[in-house]
Design an enzyme around this catalytic site. Structure first.
Site, mmCIF file in Angstrom:
data_model
loop_
_atom_site.group_PDB
_atom_site.id
_atom_site.type_symbol
_atom_site.label_atom_id
_atom_site.label_comp_id
_atom_site.label_asym_id
_atom_site.label_seq_id
_atom_site.Cartn_x
_atom_site.Cartn_y
_atom_site.Cartn_z
ATOM 1 N N LEU A 42 -65.037 10.299 20.686
ATOM 2 C CA LEU A 42 -64.837 11.598 20.952
ATOM 3 C C LEU A 42 -64.719 12.705 19.818
ATOM 4 C CD1 LEU A 42 -62.515 11.436 24.081
ATOM 5 C CD2 LEU A 42 -64.906 12.091 23.964
ATOM 6 N N ASP A 45 -57.943 8.959 16.601
ATOM 7 C CA ASP A 45 -57.057 7.710 16.607
ATOM 8 C C ASP A 45 -56.767 7.427 15.275
ATOM 9 O OD1 ASP A 45 -56.957 8.090 19.144
ATOM 10 O OD2 ASP A 45 -58.167 6.183 19.640
ATOM 11 N N GLY A 61 -50.301 11.340 29.877
ATOM 12 C CA GLY A 61 -50.547 12.695 29.704
ATOM 13 C C GLY A 61 -51.820 13.088 29.217
ATOM 14 N N TYR A 121 -49.394 4.686 37.921
ATOM 15 C CA TYR A 121 -48.593 3.761 36.887
ATOM 16 C C TYR A 121 -47.506 3.138 37.678
ATOM 17 C CZ TYR A 121 -49.824 7.542 33.704
ATOM 18 O OH TYR A 121 -50.575 8.342 32.747
ATOM 19 N N LEU A 138 -69.949 1.451 8.047
ATOM 20 C CA LEU A 138 -69.594 1.815 6.788
ATOM 21 C C LEU A 138 -68.922 0.306 6.069
ATOM 22 C CD1 LEU A 138 -68.726 3.914 4.571
ATOM 23 C CD2 LEU A 138 -66.478 3.988 5.708
#
Length: 515
Positions: free
Chosen positions: A15, A292, A301, A210, A137
């Site tokens: 993303l 990340d 969330g 959850y 890479l």
């Protein structure tokens, strides 16, 4: 083989990397993106796009595509429960997302990462980005003249020369490690193992549960629906070599249906972990890190994927202006100064939600209190750096209540309803491509001053070019009828003049590091 030359090399096509590529291309810079995996994500991961993210996606022309990639709205539930069909401890959200209509003209989308990434990929390529999968890479070096990288694909190794490198290479981030950038935070919290299964649970729509259940490994788990009807993903505390029979038992426990006969999806087993940490720096020389690679947080969330997309949005315009010679290289210093403080706050908020929803045993006096109102996390974070002309009264607060906007430099330019060309629009609809100067009805001086600024600048006279349909503009932006507000391409206030005093040209030069 001849060296390849590209203005920006982006490593990673998740993303964050695809967002950076797309928005760089929106601003006229065609990057090279390399991704070691053969395709975009094929696993259910992050889901949902917040309104401020949809505003950004609209700039790139893909907001509608993201809505189209979302599953039909046939129900919606996020809950803390014993099982999918069992006792509910807390309904987090049912049937609707929060209504932020007073803060943004955009709505929500609910696309999963496995469908959102192809949307970003297609648009980035349409705009001219060169995106190569199954390409990794190998190494890189940098100096004052640029970045020299070695990449490898099935044909062998080749050298890429680039002005800048964007590291979107995930939570392990070999690039971050190579740069010697450390991390801080609470660290690793848990490991998990997951599987995708199919079963008829007698429900439709999106569900995220959850689970707190002592019969599950480590007493907790997560069940989430996917884009395919009757297909779900289950994650539980890590166990080695879970057999198919054990998975069936775990699924029955998690769903609360003892006689369920689920079908395990081939190659559906995944390993994961939950952590809370932030990189000590988001930039090092000509390398800028996003997604990340700089922040990892519990998935309680939905901010992880959304923040990754916004990282690309916020960085792209700065890189583009520097590459075009419209700004000095020091503008890029603002990437770390603006994004890291928000990351620190956000990771702690997601950790607090993780404790509340899944690990109440971790409650202690270090857990952050929830920020109120919740809209602050979406719209109230501030960008305070050298790319903002701070006012004398600036208090340095990293957050403000967007429901009581100030319009001050460093804050999100507030949503104000307008009317133009016989249609309804928002101030937010005016931003995204270049700098915008909003001039109040009696601010003729600023319209003239804008013509003398060496910058691609779009000027809107509120009351002439666009109508202030509710009469809220000047009050919301903290100026008089003779004032003006300069808004950056990312929709944050860069400078403002309450009335006729101020130096627009000088402010622009300072903001863009031309001095």
């Amino acid at each position: 083989m001849t060296d390849e030359r590209h203005p920006v090399l982006v490593v990673g096509a998740g993303l964050a990397g695809l967002s950076a590529a797309m928005f760089l291309a929106v601003h006229g810079v065609r990057p090279l993106v390399v991704e070691r995996h053969p395709t975009t994500s094929v696993y259910p991961k992050a889901r949902g796009q917040f309104p401020h993210v949809m505003e950004a996606l609209a700039v790139a022309g893909v907001a509608g595509r993201m809505v189209d990639a979302s599953p039909p709205e046939t129900g919606f539930r996020i809950a803390v429960a014993e099982s999918v069909t069992g006792r509910v401890y807390n309904d987090v959200m049912v049937d609707r997302n929060p209504d932020f209509g007073e803060l943004s003209p955009a709505g929500w989308a609910n696309a999963s990462q496995e469908r959102a990434e192809p949307v970003l990929l297609a648009r980035a390529r349409e705009l001219g980005a060169d995106i190569r999968f199954a390409t990794e890479l190998v190494s890189f070096t940098q100096d004052e003249s640029g970045v020299r990288a070695v990449i490898r694909d099935e044909r062998g190794e080749r050298t890429v020369l680039a002005d800048y490198l964007v590291a979107a290479d995930g939570h392990r981030s070999p690039i971050r490690h190579a740069l010697g950038i450390g991390v801080h935070g609470r660290g690793d919290l848990s490991r998990s193992v997951g599987i995708v299964f199919e079963a008829d649970l007698g429900r439709s729509g999106f569900g995220l549960f959850y689970l707190r259940n002592p019969e599950l490994p480590e007493g907790s788990g997560v069940v989430v629906s996917t884009d395919e009807p009757h297909r779900y993903a289950l994650a539980v505390g890590y166990r080695e070599d879970v057999t198919d029979a054990e998975w069936l038992d775990l699924i029955r426990t998690a769903t609360g249906v003892p006689d369920l006969n689920p079908r395990l999806v081939t190659n559906g087993v995944t390993n994961g972990y939950t952590a809370a940490r932030v990189a000590d720096s988001f930039s090092r020389g000509r390398v800028h890190l996003i997604g990340d690679a700089v922040r990892v947080m519990p998935p309680t969330g939905g901010f992880g994927g959304n923040t990754a997309i916004m990282d690309g949005y916020y960085l792209a315009w700065k890189l583009a202006m520097v590459l075009k010679g419209e700004a000095g290289p020091a503008l890029l210093d603002s990437h770390d100064l603006e994004r890291r403080p928000y990351a620190d706050i956000l990771v702690e908020q997601q950790y607090a939600a993780f404790v509340q929803r899944m690990r109440p045993d971790l409650v202690d006096d270090t857990v952050a209190a929830p920020i109120d109102p919740i809209s602050t996390l979406f719209f109230g974070y501030r960008h305070l750096s050298n790319a903002v002309a701070a006012e004398p009264a600036e208090d340095g607060a990293p957050l403000e209540n967007p429901e009581q906007p100030t319009g001050r430099p460093g804050s999100r330019a507030p949503h104000v309803p307008l009317r133009g060309n016989d249609s309804e629009l928002s101030t937010r609809d005016l931003f995204g491509r270049n700098f915008v100067l909003l001039v109040a009805s009696a601010g003729e001086k600023w319209s003239e001053a804008a013509r003398k600024v060496n910058l691609s600048l779009t000027v809107y006279r509120v009351g002439t070019d666009v109508e202030d349909s509710e009469g809220r503009f000047t009050k919301t932006y903290g100026i008089t009828e003779r004032g003006a507000v300069l808004v950056r391409p990312d929709g944050f206030v860069a400078w403002r003049a309450e009335a006729e005093d101020g130096d627009l040209a000088g402010a622009v030069n300072r903001i863009l590091a031309r001095e």
